[in-house]
Design an enzyme around this catalytic site. Structure first.
Site, PDB file in Angstrom:
ATOM      1  N   ASP A 135      79.016  26.431  44.142  1.00 14.35           N
ATOM      2  CA  ASP A 135      77.853  27.149  43.636  1.00 14.35           C
ATOM      3  C   ASP A 135      76.786  27.140  44.715  1.00 14.35           C
ATOM      4  O   ASP A 135      76.789  26.286  45.611  1.00 14.35           O
ATOM      5  CB  ASP A 135      77.333  26.479  42.360  1.00 14.35           C
ATOM      6  CG  ASP A 135      76.160  27.218  41.730  1.00 14.35           C
ATOM      7  OD1 ASP A 135      76.128  28.460  41.814  1.00 14.35           O
ATOM      8  OD2 ASP A 135      75.275  26.548  41.160  1.00 14.35           O
ATOM      9  N   HIS A 136      75.878  28.096  44.649  1.00 11.87           N
ATOM     10  CA  HIS A 136      74.714  28.113  45.533  1.00 11.87           C
ATOM     11  C   HIS A 136      73.575  27.355  44.878  1.00 11.87           C
ATOM     12  O   HIS A 136      73.134  27.714  43.779  1.00 11.87           O
ATOM     13  CB  HIS A 136      74.279  29.560  45.806  1.00 11.87           C
ATOM     14  CG  HIS A 136      75.221  30.310  46.689  1.00 11.87           C
ATOM     15  ND1 HIS A 136      75.566  31.631  46.471  1.00 11.87           N
ATOM     16  CD2 HIS A 136      75.903  29.934  47.806  1.00 11.87           C
ATOM     17  CE1 HIS A 136      76.400  32.025  47.410  1.00 11.87           C
ATOM     18  NE2 HIS A 136      76.619  31.019  48.226  1.00 11.87           N
ATOM     19  N   TYR A 182      73.059  30.252  40.052  1.00 11.53           N
ATOM     20  CA  TYR A 182      73.986  30.838  39.062  1.00 11.53           C
ATOM     21  C   TYR A 182      75.126  31.620  39.706  1.00 11.53           C
ATOM     22  O   TYR A 182      75.423  32.743  39.317  1.00 11.53           O
ATOM     23  CB  TYR A 182      73.232  31.724  38.061  1.00 11.53           C
ATOM     24  CG  TYR A 182      71.906  31.181  37.592  1.00 11.53           C
ATOM     25  CD1 TYR A 182      71.759  29.830  37.236  1.00 11.53           C
ATOM     26  CD2 TYR A 182      70.790  32.000  37.503  1.00 11.53           C
ATOM     27  CE1 TYR A 182      70.543  29.334  36.810  1.00 11.53           C
ATOM     28  CE2 TYR A 182      69.560  31.513  37.073  1.00 11.53           C
ATOM     29  CZ  TYR A 182      69.440  30.165  36.735  1.00 11.53           C
ATOM     30  OH  TYR A 182      68.223  29.671  36.305  1.00 11.53           O
ATOM     31  N   HIS A 183      75.804  30.982  40.686  1.00 10.76           N
ATOM     32  CA  HIS A 183      76.928  31.635  41.373  1.00 10.76           C
ATOM     33  C   HIS A 183      78.182  30.761  41.339  1.00 10.76           C
ATOM     34  O   HIS A 183      78.773  30.504  42.390  1.00 10.76           O
ATOM     35  CB  HIS A 183      76.558  31.947  42.828  1.00 10.76           C
ATOM     36  CG  HIS A 183      75.425  32.890  42.984  1.00 10.76           C
ATOM     37  ND1 HIS A 183      74.678  32.975  44.154  1.00 10.76           N
ATOM     38  CD2 HIS A 183      74.894  33.818  42.142  1.00 10.76           C
ATOM     39  CE1 HIS A 183      73.741  33.901  44.000  1.00 10.76           C
ATOM     40  NE2 HIS A 183      73.856  34.412  42.791  1.00 10.76           N
ATOM     41  N   PRO A 184      78.642  30.291  40.182  1.00 10.16           N
ATOM     42  CA  PRO A 184      79.842  29.447  40.168  1.00 10.16           C
ATOM     43  C   PRO A 184      81.092  30.235  40.566  1.00 10.16           C
ATOM     44  O   PRO A 184      81.285  31.377  40.140  1.00 10.16           O
ATOM     45  CB  PRO A 184      79.927  28.969  38.716  1.00 10.16           C
ATOM     46  CG  PRO A 184      79.198  30.017  37.930  1.00 10.16           C
ATOM     47  CD  PRO A 184      78.105  30.495  38.828  1.00 10.16           C
TER      48      PRO A 184
END
Length: 531
Positions: free
Chosen positions: A292-293, A468-470
């Protein structure tokens, strides 16, 4: 009920797949979505993410496990539980990543996923407001537009970043990503263009496509190693089964896709047994490889009004609403960020390794409202983290949320990069014209020295949140940790593919919605080509 194809998850990838497969009238397609229809009006207003994030009617409202890398904090992980998935809740930012991301995927053995392979898919989806060129397409379902709003504080940031030595880049989705500029958005005429709006809505009139909402998939059914269909719980809690004549495509996202596989007996055998599930196919990589980021959000108080002030009074809110209603303009057309930058933290880094999201407002969380003072936000995230987490079950019940273990900031490179990113942000804020607008370094405070590596790292651990980049939990590849092959077929199983951000062998260098849509396009081509 039966179908040729069952698509699980009506998110960014799933809506694309449902559209493309149902375009052939010979294909009977069923699309299952755990959430409801996208009827909430805030979904379709760009700034509506303030109202939809953390709203359990459209958001899964996930939370991570307490994370040592965040000084033991548990943080929110919003994910869309609605037609359109997270594309109905996200910040509307259209970012493809770097061409090198996809070439690395290809070098890892994933034939057909290099930049030259995926660029035509990005272009096919796109209806670019700027027009078609070598890197952009027009006439596709997905509207991509320029900002309809400007704010002086963001313009000042772009100018200050250039004063600090970072070049202006009018198109980070073009020839190169590096530089500073303004975001491109998935909007059309001041309205959100989610995957459901772009791809699903035009297809729903087709007789061969059935969309079932509030359908929570319990498991994918197997006969030996051949997929036969899907069992789900309907809105009344009744168990329903659909037979798949050809394939099941799992597009439920980086949390729900591995969860669904494991609930179906596909995953690490020992872990499944511990959770009361009979292991049918031992795939150790399911749920592993989570990336994630992580964003460090710096807040600066200003000596001039920002959006915080514009939305504070009821009168101003009414004026903003009227402007949007009449002209589809003003603050309600705003994406999560206006300005952006892709930069290198060190000269020896080959391509940008940090990204900025600059907002003319500040808040502890988008769902909680803005701060009661004039301020803006600089968010900086590491583009290619080395840290890997995992998704783990908490038992055999599909209604029980899995454990989300991000394992943030668990490598030296990740720690150094986030500290460097915070310091670059602070240096930009000390360049004109931005410096003249800053009244106070609010978060972190000016007392924190940029030479204090440990202090800055500890501040980041205590204040950073997900962007919110899983990704990565059903990794594509050929190794022991891989879940799907380059055709997106689940290893060792016939008739099952995964197509969403969980298949990324490495996270892309940017926001993940555009790549998710590309993955849906690629999956559609692969399925069609397989006959």
């Amino acid at each position: 009920m039966d179908a040729d194809f069952i698509v699980i998850g009506a998110g960014s990838s799933g809506c694309v797949i449902a559209n493309r497969l149902s375009a052939d009238p010979r294909n009977k397609v069923v699309l299952l979505e755990a959430g409801g229809p996208d009827t909430n009006p805030w979904i379709h207003i760009p700034v509506g993410y303030f109202k939809t994030m953390h709203n359990p009617s459209v958001d899964w409202c996930y939370k991570t496990e307490p994370d040592p890398g965040l000084n033991g904090r548990s943080i929110d992980w919003p994910r869309g539980k609605v037609l359109g998935g997270s594309s109905s809740l996200n910040g509307l930012l259209y970012v493809r990543g770097q061409k090198e991301d996809y070439d690395r995927w290809r070098q890892m053995g994933n034939e057909g996923w290099g930049w030259k392979d995926v660029l035509p898919l990005f272009k096919r989806s796109e209806d670019q407001e700027r027009g078609a060129d070598e890197f952009h397409g027009t006439g596709g379902p997905l509207a991509v537009s320029n900002m309809r709003i400007q704010r002086p504080i963001c313009d000042a940031w772009v100018a200050a970043a250039q004063e600090a030595g970072y070049p202006f880049n009018p198109d980070y989705n073009g020839a190169q990503q590096e530089g500073v500029g303004y975001f491109q958005l998935t909007t059309r005429n001041g309205r959100r263009c989610s995957s459901a709006v772009a791809f699903l809505k035009p297809a729903r009139k087709r007789d061969n496509l059935r969309v079932v909402t509030r359908a929570l998939v319990e498991k994918i059914n197997l006969d030996g190693r051949r997929v036969t269909g899907v069992t789900y719980l309907d809105n009344a809690g009744q168990r329903q089964t659909i037979t798949a004549r050809r394939e099941v495509i799992l597009s439920a996202g980086a949390i729900n896709s591995p969860q669904t596989l494991m609930l179906s007996g596909i995953g690490p055998a020992a872990h499944l047994s511990e959770n009361g599930i009979e292991p049918l196919v031992d795939l150790p990589g399911v749920g592993q490889g989570l990336q994630d980021h992580l964003q460090a959000r710096l807040v600066y108080k200003c000596n001039e009004p920002t959006l915080n002030d514009e939305v504070r009074s009821l009168f101003n809110q009414a004026r903003i609403a009227l402007k949007y209603a009449l002209f589809r303009a003003g603050p309600m057309t705003m994406a999560a960020s206006l300005a952006t930058g892709f930069m290198k933290t060190r000269p020896e880094v080959a391509t940008p390794d940090i990204q900025f999201h600059v907002q003319p407002w500040s808040a502890d969380s988008p769902g909680e409202g803005v701060h009661p003072f004039s301020a803006f936000t600089m968010s900086v995230c590491q583009l290619r983290p080395e840290s890997r987490g995992e998704i783990r079950l908490k038992g055999p019940d599909p209604q029980k949320y899995p454990k989300i273990i991000p394992n943030y900031l668990s490598t030296e490179t990740d720690c150094r990069t986030i500290v460097d990113g915070v310091n670059i942000a602070r240096r930009i804020a000390r360049h004109n014209p931005l410096a003249t607008k800053v009244a106070e370094e609010f978060r972190p405070h000016a007392d924190l020295s940029m030479d204090d590596y440990q202090g800055t790292l500890d501040w980041a651990r205590s204040n950073s949140v997900s962007i919110y980049h899983p990704t990565g939990t059903c990794k594509m590849g050929a190794g022991e940790d891989a879940v799907v092959d380059a055709q997106l077929r689940v290893h060792g199983i016939e008739g099952l593919r995964v197509a969403d951000c969980s298949i990324m062998p490495e996270i892309v260098s940017g926001n993940t919605n555009a790549p998710a849509i590309m993955i849906g396009e690629k999956a559609s081509d692969l399925i069609t080509a397989s006959g």
